[in-house]
Write an enzyme that holds these catalytic residues in place. Structure first.
Site, short mmCIF file in Angstrom:
data_model
loop_
_atom_site.label_atom_id
_atom_site.label_comp_id
_atom_site.label_asym_id
_atom_site.label_seq_id
_atom_site.Cartn_x
_atom_site.Cartn_y
_atom_site.Cartn_z
N GLU A 25 25.80 62.08 -41.06
CA GLU A 25 24.40 62.49 -40.95
C GLU A 25 24.18 63.76 -40.12
O GLU A 25 23.54 63.72 -39.06
CB GLU A 25 23.56 61.36 -40.33
CG GLU A 25 23.68 60.05 -41.08
CD GLU A 25 22.69 58.99 -40.59
OE1 GLU A 25 22.14 59.14 -39.49
OE2 GLU A 25 22.46 58.03 -41.32
N GLU B 84 25.76 53.33 -45.41
CA GLU B 84 24.92 52.57 -44.46
C GLU B 84 23.67 52.11 -45.17
O GLU B 84 23.05 52.86 -45.91
CB GLU B 84 24.46 53.43 -43.26
CG GLU B 84 25.50 53.65 -42.21
CD GLU B 84 25.00 54.52 -41.05
OE1 GLU B 84 23.79 54.49 -40.74
OE2 GLU B 84 25.83 55.23 -40.47
#
Ligand code: PNW
Length: 444
Positions: free
Chosen positions: A169, A352
């Protein structure tokens, strides 16, 4: 309250991988045996962490790793996604730290013995502080330091690792850390955000070169987070606002990697907000990747606003997690099918997905039905995306266990396993039992 798949589900395909995920700073503890990171520093800042906590001990995973891996095996997963702490395996002078490498080596051995594939993330936000002292991700040199660290790790472990993700991320690192300052290192500024993003992408490109050389048979790629953008109304200006936000937050990271260029909005941005890009950077960044990791939690809704062109609106539904994030599984279907239309995608892993709930341990049980419902609806969404033609190869629940939830400290619980931080006792929540049940019945 079951997660069992239907007989028809494409997720029954034996090659589809199920896993659980964690990250180093959030679970490891053992601060004394690694370099200090930007999060150690950030945790000292007044008001930065909701419960004024830090990562000094966390889940003490460095101490309890054997039982943790055994727990993972008992769940019946195919794969475990975890991150390596940069400052545990490399010393400040750039030399390898043998004890740190030995820790992850033992972990990899144990995973192999239990037939669990290792998905290693090389950077999950724990930048060594001494590099931040030299500018951190605002300094291009950090990208080269990262490549050096990746060289050490991938020479040491090579194909014992099934998959390497360069970064987790980068939007969070760049935007939350260097643009709005709610994550470490807590800096602010529009140009800073875009410059950090560029240097992170460069770090990804340099690391891909290293991985190709040292570990060509691993699946090498990157993990990005996406919040599909929706317009607050059918008003033209709101639709334009949603598109603009999508380019800034989602496409800003993916387009350079898959197509070697930033979104067109870069040309209409004020010059002083644009990142400095050097010749050759974009071709480094756009080297082929073997997979794209997609982290998905919720959607974002935008409305027109004079100042920046867009602003985030509060969720439209009442179904929120403990983070205040709307439960919106259809957003995952839209995200994946939209990306698939727009790009030629590599293999996709959902790296995720999960929900924070204010769990209570009562009589040795955690009844987290809302989490089970969250997983159920999102697994359905993954099925729908596969049926619609998206090439999804696996799914990881965030998270294996409750852990240090960054600026929100230990108050937010994402685990399918409950952690009592006083005793470090782990208790399987109902969601873990449901996940286990699904995984075991799928193997029959
Ligand atoms: C991800 N947002 O972080 C991280 O990869 C995990 O380490 C973290 O525990 C998990 O999601 C849950 O938060 C995010 O503000 C943090 O949109 C913030 C955002 C998104 C993802």
């Amino acid at each position: 309250n079951s997660l069992k798949l239907s007989n028809m589900s494409p997720l029954n395909d034996p090659s589809f991988m199920f896993g659980v995920a964690t990250s180093s700073f959030q679970i490891e503890g053992a601060r004394g045996s690694r370099q200090d990171t930007i999060w150690d520093t950030f945790c000292l800042k007044k008001g930065a962490i909701a419960d004024s906590s830090n990562g000094d001990t966390a889940c003490e995973h460095v101490k309890y790793w054997q039982q943790d891996i055994q727990m993972i095996a008992n769940l019946g997963v195919d794969a475990y996604r975890f991150s390596i702490a940069w400052g545990r395996v490399v010393n400040q002078d750039g030399s390898p730290n043998p004890e740190g490498l030995a820790f992850y080596s033992r972990l990899l051995d144990k995973l192999e013995a239990l037939d669990i594939k290792a998905f290693v993330t090389l950077y999950h936000w724990d930048l060594p502080q001494h590099l931040e002292d030299k500018g951190g991700w605002l300094n291009r040199d950090t990208a080269f330091e990262f490549a050096h660290y990746v060289d050490i790790v991938s020479k040491e472990f090579a194909h014992r690792v099934y998959s390497y993700a360069t970064l987790n991320e980068p939007w969070c690192s760049a935007y939350l850390g260097y643009e709005v300052g709610i994550h470490a290192p807590g800096l602010k500024g529009k140009q800073r955000g875009k410059q950090a993003a560029h240097n992170l992408l460069l770090a990804h490109g340099l690391a891909m070169q290293v991985l190709r050389k040292n570990s060509p048979k691993s699946k090498n790629g990157i993990v990005l987070n996406f919040s599909p953008s929706y317009a607050a109304s059918s008003n033209e200006q709101d639709i334009a606002a949603a598109k603009l936000a999508d380019e800034h937050f989602n496409q800003w990271y993916l387009r350079p990697i898959l197509q070697g260029s930033y979104p067109d909005i870069i040309h209409s941005m004020p010059k002083e907000h644009r990142p400095q890009v050097e010749a050759g950077d974009m071709s480094l960044i756009s080297q082929p990747i073997d997979f794209l990791g997609v982290n998905y939690y919720s959607r974002a809704i935008y409305q027109h606003c004079e100042q920046d062109g867009f602003k985030v609106c509060s969720p439209q539904s009442m179904n929120l997690t403990d983070m205040g994030w709307e439960v919106y599984p259809q957003g995952l279907v839209k995200l994946l099918t939209d990306l698939n239309k727009r790009y030629t995608l590599p293999d996709i892993y959902i790296t995720e997905n999960g929900a924070a709930i204010d769990d209570k341990l009562i009589d040795g049980q955690v009844v987290d039905n809302a989490r089970i419902a969250y997983y159920k609806s999102h697994l359905d969404a993954v099925e729908q995306a596969i049926v619609a033609g998206v090439n999804i190869k696996g799914y990881f629940a965030w998270s294996l266990m409750d852990n240090f939830e960054w600026a929100l400290g230990y108050k937010k619980r994402f685990g399918i396993i409950y952690v009592d931080y006083q005793t470090q006792q782990r208790t399987l929540k109902q969601s873990a039992l449901a996940y286990q049940d699904m995984l075991l019945s799928r193997k029959i």
